[in-house]
Structure formats: C-alpha cells, structure tokens
Design a protein around this motif. Structure first.
Motif, PDB file in Angstrom:
ATOM      1  N   PHE A 117       0.827  -1.200   0.000  1.00 33.68           N
ATOM      2  CA  PHE A 117       0.000   0.000   0.000  1.00 33.68           C
ATOM      3  C   PHE A 117       0.867   1.258   0.000  1.00 33.68           C
ATOM      4  O   PHE A 117       0.486   2.282  -0.565  1.00 33.68           O
ATOM      5  CB  PHE A 117      -0.949  -0.001   1.199  1.00 33.68           C
ATOM      6  N   ALA A 118       2.031   1.170   0.637  1.00 33.23           N
ATOM      7  CA  ALA A 118       2.946   2.311   0.633  1.00 33.23           C
ATOM      8  C   ALA A 118       3.500   2.583  -0.772  1.00 33.23           C
ATOM      9  O   ALA A 118       3.974   3.680  -1.058  1.00 33.23           O
ATOM     10  CB  ALA A 118       4.093   2.075   1.608  1.00 33.23           C
ATOM     11  N   GLU A 119       3.402   1.571  -1.670  1.00 36.47           N
ATOM     12  CA  GLU A 119       3.807   1.761  -3.065  1.00 36.47           C
ATOM     13  C   GLU A 119       3.126   2.977  -3.669  1.00 36.47           C
ATOM     14  O   GLU A 119       3.705   3.727  -4.450  1.00 36.47           O
ATOM     15  CB  GLU A 119       3.419   0.539  -3.913  1.00 36.47           C
ATOM     16  N   TYR A 120       1.849   3.152  -3.302  1.00 34.55           N
ATOM     17  CA  TYR A 120       1.083   4.241  -3.894  1.00 34.55           C
ATOM     18  C   TYR A 120       1.577   5.601  -3.408  1.00 34.55           C
ATOM     19  O   TYR A 120       1.300   6.626  -4.010  1.00 34.55           O
ATOM     20  CB  TYR A 120      -0.406   4.063  -3.573  1.00 34.55           C
ATOM     21  N   VAL A 121       2.312   5.607  -2.287  1.00 34.50           N
ATOM     22  CA  VAL A 121       2.897   6.844  -1.785  1.00 34.50           C
ATOM     23  C   VAL A 121       4.209   7.155  -2.500  1.00 34.50           C
ATOM     24  O   VAL A 121       4.488   8.307  -2.847  1.00 34.50           O
ATOM     25  CB  VAL A 121       3.138   6.747  -0.254  1.00 34.50           C
ATOM     26  N   ALA A 275      -9.125  -2.569  -1.910  1.00 32.33           N
ATOM     27  CA  ALA A 275      -9.582  -1.319  -1.300  1.00 32.33           C
ATOM     28  C   ALA A 275      -9.158  -0.109  -2.131  1.00 32.33           C
ATOM     29  O   ALA A 275      -9.902   0.877  -2.233  1.00 32.33           O
ATOM     30  CB  ALA A 275      -9.035  -1.203   0.125  1.00 32.33           C
ATOM     31  N   VAL A 276      -7.971  -0.159  -2.729  1.00 31.36           N
ATOM     32  CA  VAL A 276      -7.489   0.950  -3.547  1.00 31.36           C
ATOM     33  C   VAL A 276      -8.331   1.065  -4.823  1.00 31.36           C
ATOM     34  O   VAL A 276      -8.718   2.171  -5.233  1.00 31.36           O
ATOM     35  CB  VAL A 276      -6.002   0.762  -3.885  1.00 31.36           C
ATOM     36  N   THR A 277      -8.620  -0.081  -5.448  1.00 29.82           N
ATOM     37  CA  THR A 277      -9.486  -0.084  -6.635  1.00 29.82           C
ATOM     38  C   THR A 277     -10.859   0.475  -6.292  1.00 29.82           C
ATOM     39  O   THR A 277     -11.429   1.280  -7.040  1.00 29.82           O
ATOM     40  CB  THR A 277      -9.621  -1.506  -7.195  1.00 29.82           C
ATOM     41  N   TRP A 278     -11.406   0.046  -5.153  1.00 28.57           N
ATOM     42  CA  TRP A 278     -12.704   0.547  -4.685  1.00 28.57           C
ATOM     43  C   TRP A 278     -12.639   2.061  -4.504  1.00 28.57           C
ATOM     44  O   TRP A 278     -13.533   2.798  -4.935  1.00 28.57           O
ATOM     45  CB  TRP A 278     -13.071  -0.125  -3.361  1.00 28.57           C
ATOM     46  N   GLY A 279     -11.575   2.557  -3.865  1.00 26.35           N
ATOM     47  CA  GLY A 279     -11.424   3.986  -3.622  1.00 26.35           C
ATOM     48  C   GLY A 279     -11.363   4.785  -4.906  1.00 26.35           C
ATOM     49  O   GLY A 279     -11.977   5.859  -5.020  1.00 26.35           O
ATOM     50  N   GLY A 287      -9.334   8.920  -3.923  1.00 24.46           N
ATOM     51  CA  GLY A 287      -9.081   7.491  -3.745  1.00 24.46           C
ATOM     52  C   GLY A 287      -7.815   7.172  -2.977  1.00 24.46           C
ATOM     53  O   GLY A 287      -7.687   6.108  -2.368  1.00 24.46           O
ATOM     54  N   TRP A 288      -6.878   8.129  -2.966  1.00 27.00           N
ATOM     55  CA  TRP A 288      -5.613   7.909  -2.238  1.00 27.00           C
ATOM     56  C   TRP A 288      -5.850   7.714  -0.736  1.00 27.00           C
ATOM     57  O   TRP A 288      -5.015   7.122  -0.041  1.00 27.00           O
ATOM     58  CB  TRP A 288      -4.659   9.087  -2.450  1.00 27.00           C
ATOM     59  N   ILE A 289      -7.001   8.196  -0.256  1.00 29.59           N
ATOM     60  CA  ILE A 289      -7.310   8.037   1.170  1.00 29.59           C
ATOM     61  C   ILE A 289      -7.328   6.564   1.553  1.00 29.59           C
ATOM     62  O   ILE A 289      -6.878   6.175   2.638  1.00 29.59           O
ATOM     63  CB  ILE A 289      -8.665   8.708   1.507  1.00 29.59           C
ATOM     64  N   MET A 290      -7.852   5.733   0.654  1.00 26.60           N
ATOM     65  CA  MET A 290      -7.907   4.295   0.932  1.00 26.60           C
ATOM     66  C   MET A 290      -6.520   3.678   1.016  1.00 26.60           C
ATOM     67  O   MET A 290      -6.279   2.766   1.804  1.00 26.60           O
ATOM     68  CB  MET A 290      -8.733   3.576  -0.148  1.00 26.60           C
ATOM     69  N   SER A 291      -5.588   4.185   0.185  1.00 26.20           N
ATOM     70  CA  SER A 291      -4.206   3.689   0.254  1.00 26.20           C
ATOM     71  C   SER A 291      -3.584   4.008   1.606  1.00 26.20           C
ATOM     72  O   SER A 291      -2.948   3.151   2.232  1.00 26.20           O
ATOM     73  CB  SER A 291      -3.360   4.319  -0.861  1.00 26.20           C
TER      74      SER A 291
END
Length: 469
Positions: A117-121, A275-279, A287-291
């Motif tokens: 999930f930190a990948e998205y950061v 969860a990221v796809t859902w966001g 959507g980044w909130i979910m990450s």
C-alpha cells in the motif's frame, strides 16, 4: 540478600484489549485477501459465506482460548497451553516453528502488505511506474524496525499506537460500507444475481479460500500471549474477545458486500489491492485516502503482532526452551527488549526471499496445525481435570468443532493438491524434536552462551523477570 526480580506491568484494560484483538485482526487482509478468496471459491455468494464462516471459526476458537487463558493465567498463548497439557517436547516443536517460521512469516507478510500500500505513496517518485521490489522490501523492513523500537521503548506507547490505528481502520471500513450502501440504492446489484454460479467445491480450493479469509482474522488469539499484562484477565479476556471478533466479522462481511456492489467479480479478482481499486471507483480523486488507510491498517496490525510475538519468545526462554537472555526485560522500561530484537532479526531474514501469497499459505498451514493441538489440550482438561477453577467456560462442543476445522485446514490442501512445500514445512515442524533431545533434555553445551548472555545483559540493560500472576 534476596535478589530483586522484575515483573511486566499490568497496563492493558478492556479498551486496550479490544484494540489489540481488533487492531491486529483488521490489518492488510481485508484490503487484499477478498481477491484471493473469490479467485479460489469462484462465486460472490460463496465468498461471502467463506468470510462469515471464517469469522465464526475465529470466534469459536477465541472463546475456547479465553477459557484456556482463565485456567492457565500465564502469557505465551499456544506455547504455554501446550507445555501445560501436552508436555515439553510438543511445546518446543511449537516454539521452534513459531520463532523461526510462523511468527516471522506473519510479521513479514503484514509488513509486505504495508509496503504494497505504501507503493502508492512512493509511486510518484518513479514516474507512475511500479517501484522496484527492493524499494518495497526496504519499506517493509523499515516498518518492522520502527515498530520494534517502539515496542522496546514503551508498552503505553505501543497501546496508544494500537488504539489510534484501530480507530483509523474502523473509520476506513465504515466509509467503504457506506459507499456500498449508496451504490446498492443506486441499483448496483449485478454481482448478486446468480451469486453462487461457478462455485468451486473441491477440498483444495475451499481450503485455500479459508486460508486467505482466516489470514484476515489472524490475531483473534493475540490477547492470550499477553495475559500477564492484562488487568483482571478472568473478566476482560472473554469480554474483549466477544466484542472485538463480533465487530470485526460484521464489518468484514459488509465490506465484502460493498466491494461486490462497486466492482464486478472479474474486476475484483484482477485487483491486487481491492480497497485501492474501490477507492478509485467511488472516491475518484480522493481514492488515495484508501491507500493511506490501508497502510495504517497494516501498520497497526504489525504493531499488535510485534507486541504479542515478542512475548511468546520471552515466555519460552523463561521456561528454559530458548536462551536465557530472551527471558529478560529492560530494567527501566520493563519491556522484553531482547526477545523483541531477536524476533525482529528473524523477521527481516524471512522478508528477503518472501512473497505475500506463499507466506499466507504456509503461515496458515503451520498455525492451524498447532491451534488443533492447543484446543485438543482444552478438551483434555475439561474431561480429565474438571475440578480446575474456571472463571469462564465454553461448552465442550465448541473446541471439538474448532479441532475438526483445524484438521480439515491442515489436510485438505495436502490431500486434494499435494505440493512438496508442505512436506518441507512438516519436516521443519518435527525437526524441533531433534533439536530438543540433545540441547534441552540432555543439556549439551550448557555454558555455550554464558559469556554472550552476560555481555548482552550489560549492553541492553536487562535483567531476569518473575511471572506476573
């Protein structure tokens, strides 16, 4: 002059206890595992049944553990229960597997999911490309070392982080549920038409789906590892279990309904981070909130796993099954820092070659092998020693049902789809007996670590402890 010995503090109340159970359970699994559960079982309806069954199994197992925890009021979880009911050889096989395989694999798996999930950061630093695996594993290693430091410094700080992360992750799940409710009212019900069509009924797929679902419930047993640090365990242990696991099960089922409302089964199965796809689909640019929420969720789960995992190693050393240094606590902070440092080191080694899916499967296989042995011990105590004081009791049918489920979870993948890796894991478990006989039973090389123990005791400022009963 009588030697003054240290004791761990009883600092965990009911809120802290609920936070440790729920906060460890709600980790990366609910944000990642729905894809694996659905891929294995094959249909949306059956996947919801799997999630509900996993919650029921976790509840039955934890209620049985609650009785064990009030009969044997010592920290250490399965290790101390097996030691008291099945003897030192089986207990050593557990601690050998736990210290070198199960616990490090669990910590590495959660840390990897945190890093995923930190990948998205960190992705913006790579021009939208997927960050290299080395970067992901370095992030995971950084999380492990940071939480090791926190756990070594203060129990109170650890509890605060756990409560904070639990609040964040519950809020994230509530947002997902509310988003799903809105979509349901808008008529997004396609995933629930013929919802059981395509279900896979083989033992292997059912076992693997349960493994992935139960990974999301991992942590239902955590409070039993820290019984000596729990205020009024005879009352707070069963209460915390009932509150936390009931809440988590309801949240998990509703969250999966929301996922299936927003995404088609095909979209869900192709997502690496559900969860990221859902966001991205529901929240759009937010959507980044979910990450962030998913990363904090995994971080909190890792924190709870660290807190309990270090105590298992600590208790085993206190019983003479691990080096003496691991049974010591810091003279000022009263935390089992040597055991935590040791657990951290092994976890970092497991992290190097590990990948998330294989870690989950082998962790689950080994863990349920010992859950079955532990609850067989409860059945033995209920039949052979009914006179033992029991502030809390469960009907004998409950541990029997969990033992049957444990046998199925251990044997189903092997019988239906045998793989050589399961043989390696089984041989590793039983190799503990080969280590026990010369080094523990016959005490070969008893003074081998004496000089190192004295050096580390002075360097780490630690001293032996007494039980807090």
């Amino acid at each position: 002059m009588e030697e003054k010995r240290l004791k761990l503090k009883q600092e965990i109340g009911l809120l802290g206890a609920v936070s440790f159970i729920a906060g460890t359970m709600i980790g990366s699994g609910i944000f990642m595992s729905p894809q694996s559960v659905l891929s294995n079982i094959g249909s949306p309806g059956a996947s919801l049944v799997i999630w509900a069954c996993c919650g029921l199994l976790a509840l039955l197992g934890s209620l049985s553990y609650a009785e064990l925890g009030t009969v044997i009021q010592e920290s250490g979880g399965e290790y101390i229960y097996i030691l008291r009911t099945s003897g030192p050889v089986v207990a050593f096989m557990l601690i050998f597997s736990s210290v070198f395989l199960v616990r490090p694999a669990g910590l590495a798996g959660v840390a990897l999911s945190f890093a995923d999930f930190a990948e998205y950061v960190v992705a913006p630093f790579y021009g939208g490309c997927t960050p290299p695996e080395l970067v992901v594993k370095c992030v995971a290693a950084g999380a492990i070392m940071l939480l090791a430091l926190v756990n070594c410094l203060s129990v109170r700080l650890t509890v605060f982080i756990q409560v904070f992360c639990m609040v964040i992750k519950v809020l994230a799940l509530v947002v997902i549920i509310l988003g799903g409710v809105v979509m349901l009212f808008k008529g997004h019900t396609g995933s629930f038409e013929n919802s059981f069509q395509g279900t896979n009924y083989t033992m292997s797929t059912l076992g693997m789906a349960l493994y992935q679902g139960l990974w999301s419930y991992a942590g239902w047993y955590n409070l039993n590892y820290v019984t000596e640090e729990l205020k009024r365990p005879e009352a707070n242990l069963p209460r915390a279990v009932l509150i936390a696991i009931s809440m988590v099960t309801v949240l998990y089922v509703l969250v999966n309904v929301s996922y299936l409302t927003v995404m088609t089964p095909r979209e869900l199965m192709s997502s690496n981070a559900v969860a990221v796809t859902w966001g991205n689909k529901v929240l759009g640019s937010w959507g980044w909130i979910m990450s962030v929420a998913a990363a904090l969720s995994a971080f909190g789960s890792l924190n709870g796993s660290f807190f309990s995992g270090g105590r298992v190693c600590f208790v085993a050393a206190r019983e003479g099954h691990m080096p003496d240094i691991l049974a010591m606590a810091h003279v000022h902070r009263l935390t089992p820092s040597p055991a935590l440092i040791f657990t951290t080191t092994i976890s970092l080694l497991v992290l190097i070659p590990g990948d998330f899916q294989s870690i989950v499967n082998y962790f689950s296989f080994t863990a349920w092998f010992f859950y079955g042995i532990t609850l067989s011990g409860l059945i033995y105590l209920k039949i052979k020693k009914p006179e033992l004081p029991r502030p809390y009791k469960v009907p004998i049918l409950i541990p029997i049902l969990v033992v049957i489920a444990a046998v199925f979870l251990v044997l189903a993948p092997i019988i239906d789809d045998p793989q050589i890796e399961y043989l390696y894991v089984t041989l590793f478990i039983f190799s503990g007996a080969l280590v026990y006989v010369p080094f523990i039973h016959y005490k070969l090389c008893p003074g081998l670590l004496d000089k190192l123990t004295v050096f580390l005791q002075l360097f780490l400022e630690v001293a032996p402890t007494d039980k807090t009963l």
